[in-house]
Design a protein around this motif. Structure first.
Motif, PDB file in Angstrom:
ATOM      1  N   UNK A  24       0.823  -1.210   0.000  1.00  0.00           N
ATOM      2  CA  UNK A  24       0.000   0.000   0.000  1.00  0.00           C
ATOM      3  C   UNK A  24       0.858   1.261   0.000  1.00  0.00           C
ATOM      4  N   UNK A  25       1.971   1.220   0.700  1.00  0.00           N
ATOM      5  CA  UNK A  25       2.837   2.391   0.746  1.00  0.00           C
ATOM      6  C   UNK A  25       3.564   2.602  -0.579  1.00  0.00           C
ATOM      7  N   UNK A  26       3.733   1.526  -1.343  1.00  0.00           N
ATOM      8  CA  UNK A  26       4.306   1.675  -2.683  1.00  0.00           C
ATOM      9  C   UNK A  26       3.307   2.334  -3.627  1.00  0.00           C
ATOM     10  N   UNK A  27       2.072   1.814  -3.626  1.00  0.00           N
ATOM     11  CA  UNK A  27       1.011   2.376  -4.471  1.00  0.00           C
ATOM     12  C   UNK A  27      -0.308   1.746  -4.053  1.00  0.00           C
ATOM     13  N   UNK A  28      -1.306   2.592  -3.751  1.00  0.00           N
ATOM     14  CA  UNK A  28      -2.586   2.056  -3.288  1.00  0.00           C
ATOM     15  C   UNK A  28      -3.686   2.279  -4.314  1.00  0.00           C
ATOM     16  N   UNK A  29      -4.913   1.954  -3.937  1.00  0.00           N
ATOM     17  CA  UNK A  29      -6.047   2.053  -4.858  1.00  0.00           C
ATOM     18  C   UNK A  29      -6.363   3.492  -5.253  1.00  0.00           C
ATOM     19  N   UNK A  30      -5.918   4.452  -4.451  1.00  0.00           N
ATOM     20  CA  UNK A  30      -6.166   5.866  -4.746  1.00  0.00           C
ATOM     21  C   UNK A  30      -5.044   6.484  -5.576  1.00  0.00           C
ATOM     22  N   UNK A  32      -1.952   6.678  -4.766  1.00  0.00           N
ATOM     23  CA  UNK A  32      -1.065   7.426  -3.890  1.00  0.00           C
ATOM     24  C   UNK A  32       0.030   6.482  -3.400  1.00  0.00           C
ATOM     25  N   UNK A  33       1.167   7.020  -3.062  1.00  0.00           N
ATOM     26  CA  UNK A  33       2.267   6.197  -2.590  1.00  0.00           C
ATOM     27  C   UNK A  33       3.570   6.611  -3.229  1.00  0.00           C
ATOM     28  N   UNK A  34       4.601   5.828  -2.982  1.00  0.00           N
ATOM     29  CA  UNK A  34       5.937   6.166  -3.463  1.00  0.00           C
ATOM     30  C   UNK A  34       6.005   6.220  -4.984  1.00  0.00           C
ATOM     31  N   UNK A  35       5.408   5.256  -5.663  1.00  0.00           N
ATOM     32  CA  UNK A  35       5.518   5.199  -7.122  1.00  0.00           C
ATOM     33  C   UNK A  35       4.880   6.411  -7.802  1.00  0.00           C
ATOM     34  N   UNK A  36       3.613   6.762  -7.521  1.00  0.00           N
ATOM     35  CA  UNK A  36       3.037   7.950  -8.152  1.00  0.00           C
ATOM     36  C   UNK A  36       3.788   9.237  -7.792  1.00  0.00           C
ATOM     37  N   UNK A  37       4.232   9.341  -6.541  1.00  0.00           N
ATOM     38  CA  UNK A  37       4.948  10.549  -6.119  1.00  0.00           C
ATOM     39  C   UNK A  37       6.299  10.664  -6.814  1.00  0.00           C
ATOM     40  N   UNK A  38       6.966   9.533  -6.992  1.00  0.00           N
ATOM     41  CA  UNK A  38       8.262   9.546  -7.673  1.00  0.00           C
ATOM     42  C   UNK A  38       8.097   9.940  -9.135  1.00  0.00           C
ATOM     43  N   UNK A  39       7.030   9.496  -9.752  1.00  0.00           N
ATOM     44  CA  UNK A  39       6.765   9.894 -11.142  1.00  0.00           C
ATOM     45  C   UNK A  39       6.543  11.404 -11.247  1.00  0.00           C
ATOM     46  N   UNK A  40       5.855  11.978 -10.273  1.00  0.00           N
ATOM     47  CA  UNK A  40       5.678  13.436 -10.237  1.00  0.00           C
ATOM     48  C   UNK A  40       7.017  14.137 -10.075  1.00  0.00           C
ATOM     49  N   UNK A  41       7.852  13.587  -9.219  1.00  0.00           N
ATOM     50  CA  UNK A  41       9.160  14.196  -8.987  1.00  0.00           C
ATOM     51  C   UNK A  41      10.009  14.165 -10.251  1.00  0.00           C
TER      52      UNK A  41
END
Length: 240
Positions: A24-30, A32-41
């Motif tokens: 869930x902390x990597x990427x959840x149903x919403x 959100x998480x490390x993967x979506x945030x890293x893509x934004x970065x």
């Protein structure tokens, strides 16, 4: 939650709960998480390149009053990237989605077995030998990701960047690290090297824990193309 308390809570969790929480902390149903945030970065990172490292805009700014404003813009963009990148490497905290937290959750033989079983079950209806191979690969990839996360967390490059972030974000005269010994400022380009290593680590953790991957190279090329399409078309007219 404090690091020590978080680690104690993690130790109390059964392996399957640790695995699900790490996923869930990597990427959840919403989304959100490390993967979506890293893509934004990664999108912001490409803009940093054009403003800080490329001569495309800098060469259009002569010695002038405007040059002072541009220098400040360069510093602000670079400092923001360092601050944002360091958040991926905040200390273990069950209330956060930091990579050290995910690594702490995944650093367990029981979680490794959950990952193996998940990949094995997914492919067992196709070919038993293939399913064993995929399970073994996933288990090995998880161990590689966790080990690399621990190594980067202990590296001097990250220590210097985090120390700089702490002083910048909290207006500190002296950080805890500086009370122990002198800490060098991060060098130009450190943030690029940290990002590359972070992407590699996240990729290994995501593939193993979540059983899915992402085409990071294609994402990088897309963000690079978008930033280039903007900044190569910008013409600066300095007033004074």
């Amino acid at each position: 939650m404090h690091k020590d308390k978080s680690l104690k809570e993690i130790q109390k969790m059964p392996p399957r709960e640790r695995w699900h929480l790490a996923r869930e902390k990597m990427s959840d149903d919403k989304n959100e998480g490390v993967v979506p945030t890293l893509l934004q970065h990664m999108r912001a990172h490409e803009n940093t390149y054009w403003l800080v490292y490329s001569p495309q805009i800098a060469n259009q700014i002569p010695d002038s009053y405007a040059a002072h404003a541009f220098s400040e813009l360069q510093r602000s963009v670079l400092h923001y990237e360092i601050v944002r990148l360091c958040t991926f490497w905040d200390a273990v905290d069950l209330d956060s989605r930091s990579i050290p937290t995910i690594a702490a959750l995944a650093d367990c033989s029981g979680v490794t077995q959950c990952v193996y079983d998940d990949h094995f079950t997914h492919y067992q209806n196709f070919d038993l030998g293939w399913s064993k191979e995929w399970g073994t690969k996933a288990r090995r990839r998880l161990r590689t990701g966790v080990r690399a996360a621990h190594e980067l967390e202990a590296s001097g490059t990250l220590r210097n960047a985090r120390n700089f972030r702490d002083k910048l974000a909290h207006q500190l005269e002296q950080t805890r690290e500086e009370k122990k010994a002198a800490v060098p400022r991060p060098r130009y380009g450190d943030e690029r090297r940290l990002l590359r290593k972070t992407v590699t680590i996240v990729n290994n953790l995501y593939l193993s824990l979540n059983g899915t991957g992402f085409d990071w190279d294609s994402a990088k090329e897309m963000h690079k193309r978008n930033a280039e399409s903007l900044w190569k078309g910008v013409n600066v007219k300095v007033l004074r």
